[in-house]
Motif scaffolding. Structure first.
Motif, PDB file in Angstrom:
ATOM      1  N   GLY A 382      22.051  36.233   5.110  1.00  0.00           N
ATOM      2  CA  GLY A 382      22.338  34.803   5.029  1.00  0.00           C
ATOM      3  C   GLY A 382      21.820  34.202   3.738  1.00  0.00           C
ATOM      4  N   ALA A 383      20.744  34.762   3.201  1.00  0.00           N
ATOM      5  CA  ALA A 383      20.183  34.260   1.939  1.00  0.00           C
ATOM      6  C   ALA A 383      21.162  34.513   0.797  1.00  0.00           C
ATOM      7  N   ARG A 384      21.168  33.598  -0.180  1.00  0.00           N
ATOM      8  CA  ARG A 384      22.097  33.743  -1.297  1.00  0.00           C
ATOM      9  C   ARG A 384      21.621  34.782  -2.312  1.00  0.00           C
ATOM     10  N   GLU A 385      20.324  35.036  -2.307  1.00  0.00           N
ATOM     11  CA  GLU A 385      19.757  36.045  -3.191  1.00  0.00           C
ATOM     12  C   GLU A 385      18.495  36.602  -2.536  1.00  0.00           C
ATOM     13  N   GLU A 386      17.999  37.708  -3.047  1.00  0.00           N
ATOM     14  CA  GLU A 386      16.841  38.358  -2.436  1.00  0.00           C
ATOM     15  C   GLU A 386      15.589  37.487  -2.587  1.00  0.00           C
ATOM     16  N   PRO A 387      14.979  37.101  -1.478  1.00  0.00           N
ATOM     17  CA  PRO A 387      13.763  36.277  -1.555  1.00  0.00           C
ATOM     18  C   PRO A 387      12.613  37.054  -2.201  1.00  0.00           C
ATOM     19  N   LEU A 388      11.817  36.361  -2.960  1.00  0.00           N
ATOM     20  CA  LEU A 388      10.691  37.003  -3.632  1.00  0.00           C
ATOM     21  C   LEU A 388       9.645  37.517  -2.632  1.00  0.00           C
ATOM     22  N   SER A 389       9.634  36.957  -1.440  1.00  0.00           N
ATOM     23  CA  SER A 389       8.638  37.340  -0.428  1.00  0.00           C
ATOM     24  C   SER A 389       9.004  38.639   0.304  1.00  0.00           C
ATOM     25  N   TRP A 390      10.211  39.155   0.046  1.00  0.00           N
ATOM     26  CA  TRP A 390      10.588  40.424   0.668  1.00  0.00           C
ATOM     27  C   TRP A 390       9.932  41.571  -0.102  1.00  0.00           C
ATOM     28  N   ASP A 391       9.507  42.590   0.628  1.00  0.00           N
ATOM     29  CA  ASP A 391       8.886  43.745  -0.016  1.00  0.00           C
ATOM     30  C   ASP A 391       9.860  44.408  -0.981  1.00  0.00           C
ATOM     31  N   ILE A 392       9.345  44.856  -2.107  1.00  0.00           N
ATOM     32  CA  ILE A 392      10.194  45.456  -3.136  1.00  0.00           C
ATOM     33  C   ILE A 392      10.906  46.712  -2.636  1.00  0.00           C
ATOM     34  N   ASN A 393      10.326  47.357  -1.611  1.00  0.00           N
ATOM     35  CA  ASN A 393      10.913  48.584  -1.061  1.00  0.00           C
ATOM     36  C   ASN A 393      11.532  48.377   0.318  1.00  0.00           C
ATOM     37  N   TRP A 394      12.006  47.170   0.580  1.00  0.00           N
ATOM     38  CA  TRP A 394      12.597  46.921   1.898  1.00  0.00           C
ATOM     39  C   TRP A 394      13.878  47.736   2.092  1.00  0.00           C
ATOM     40  N   ASN A 395      14.578  48.012   1.002  1.00  0.00           N
ATOM     41  CA  ASN A 395      15.837  48.778   1.050  1.00  0.00           C
ATOM     42  C   ASN A 395      15.707  49.976   0.102  1.00  0.00           C
ATOM     43  N   PRO A 396      14.865  50.951   0.441  1.00  0.00           N
ATOM     44  CA  PRO A 396      14.499  51.989  -0.514  1.00  0.00           C
ATOM     45  C   PRO A 396      15.646  52.918  -0.908  1.00  0.00           C
TER      46      PRO A 396
END
Length: 407
Positions: A382-396
């Motif tokens: 739903g977000a228009r872009e990747e939120p900065l608060s998401w872990d950098i490796n959420w989609n490894p």
């Protein structure tokens, strides 16, 4: 060595001996005066059965120690019997305890424990590799079985735990690889660390609705066949399993409630689902979660390989870490709009998942959420872009992500 030094050394040794005798792991503190002669019970045996109290005659040669007014079976002594009977009375006084390491490593084959026994000490039968049966008398007063009491009794096939038992110490039945069935009595509401580790022949374990807590590694490598649960499924999901190996499901146990194998679950009057409650349960096909549920614990559905569809309730605000880890049959899951956090590894190993929607409400995602998933999985956000608060490796694994999507 001078006389004074010898005296001090002998005195120190005598004190150590005294302390060791008087601290018999819960069997009492100090030697008491014998009971009043009028209160003693002296058995008269006919065919080895007391004609007045009905108790069996104890095996000859076992040594007993008087502690706090009652006797403790303290050592096998000169007894040569393989089929041991603990006396109910010794010198007219009740026998209430079996001492720590009292039969440790002996080659006894069976033991009968009278109803007068309240306490079995640490490692009492540790390493009795020939022991096959333990029979505890009906209406037993037994309250405590201490740590490693039956540790590596590898031929032990049966023991009846009496109602009234309140505590079983860590690793009490560790390595009892021939044990076929066990019933956890109503009064035993929790298990300690490693209680049934390596009980690899357990065909059935019976658990009552009063059971509340299972310690870490309680069923590691237990290879259980059937879990006969006497409560409801609502009660089951409120049991506290310290980790996945605390749950007998994790080691193959098929859950039965009211005689029926559980494959479809409908929860009703619950507000939470505790961690690890279905971990490893590969028979679970469906689960209906009511809106009253506000939290679901870590690894609750870990390795539920037959689970295909899950609709999470709107009351949920967090998807716990590793919640659906290794749910290899999971094809569809709805994440509600109120969810703000998705924990690390939540969908790790969900290899049948081809599409998932992450609502705009999610402000935090942990690491490795979609590790080892289907390479064709499309993640809609739903977000228009990747939120900065998401872990950098959420989609490894770099799976396809579509931003600014609607469900």
């Amino acid at each position: 060595m001078n006389k004074r030094l010898k005296f001090l050394l002998l005195f120190a040794l005598s004190m150590i001996f005294f302390v060791s005798i008087t601290a018999v792991f819960g069997c009492g503190g100090k030697d008491d005066e014998p009971n009043n002669e009028n209160t003693k019970h002296f058995c008269t045996f006919e065919n080895d059965i007391c004609t007045s109290c009905g108790n069996k005659k104890g095996s000859d040669g076992i040594e007993y120690a008087l502690i706090d007014g009652t006797y403790t079976a303290s050592y096998i002594g000169s007894c040569t019997d393989k089929n041991i009977i603990i006396a109910s009375y010794y010198q007219g006084i009740p026998v209430t305890c079996i001492d720590a390491i009292s039969f440790n490593g002996t080659d006894i084959v069976s033991i009968e424990i009278p109803k007068s026994i309240t306490y079995i000490g640490e490692s009492a039968f540790n390493g009795c590799s020939m022991l096959k049966t333990v029979t505890i008398a009906e209406n037993s007063a037994l309250k405590t079985i201490e740590t490693k009491a039956f540790f590596y009794c590898t031929q032990l096939e049966s023991i009846n735990l009496p109602n009234g038992l309140e505590f079983v110490g860590l690793s009490a039945f560790d390595g009892c690889s021939s044990l076929k069935a066990i019933e956890i009595p109503k009064t035993l509401t929790s298990l300690e660390y490693g209680t049934f580790i390596y009980c690899s022949s357990l065909e059935t374990i019976t658990i009552h609705e009063t059971f509340k807590k299972s310690g870490e590694m309680a069923f590691w490598s237990a290879n259980i066949g059937k879990i006969d649960y006497k409560g409801t499924i609502d009660q089951w999901v409120n049991i506290e399993f310290a980790n996945t190996h605390a749950n007998p499901m994790r080691w193959g146990g098929d859950l039965y409630i009211d005689g029926e194998k559980v494959t479809k679950v409908k929860l009703e009057n619950v507000t939470k689902i505790n961690a690890n409650v279905f971990s490893g349960y590969n028979l679970l096909e469906e689960i209906e979660i009511p809106k009253s549920v506000t939290s679901i614990g870590t690894l609750a559905f870990h390795m539920c390989s037959s689970l295909k569809t899950v609709v999470l309730p709107d009351s949920l605000t967090e998807i716990a870490p590793q919640l659906f880890e290794a749910c290899r049959g999971l094809e569809y899951v709805i994440i509600p709009e109120n969810v703000k956090t998705i924990g690390s590894g939540a969908f790790n190993g969900c290899s049948s998942l081809t599409s998932i929607y992450i609502p705009n409400s999610v402000s935090h995602i942990g690491a490795n959420v979609f590790l080892d998933c289907n390479s064709y999985l499309v993640i809609k956000c739903g977000a228009r872009e990747e939120p900065l608060s998401w872990d950098i490796n959420w989609n490894p694994d770099g799976l396809d992500v579509l931003w600014g999507q609607e469900e």
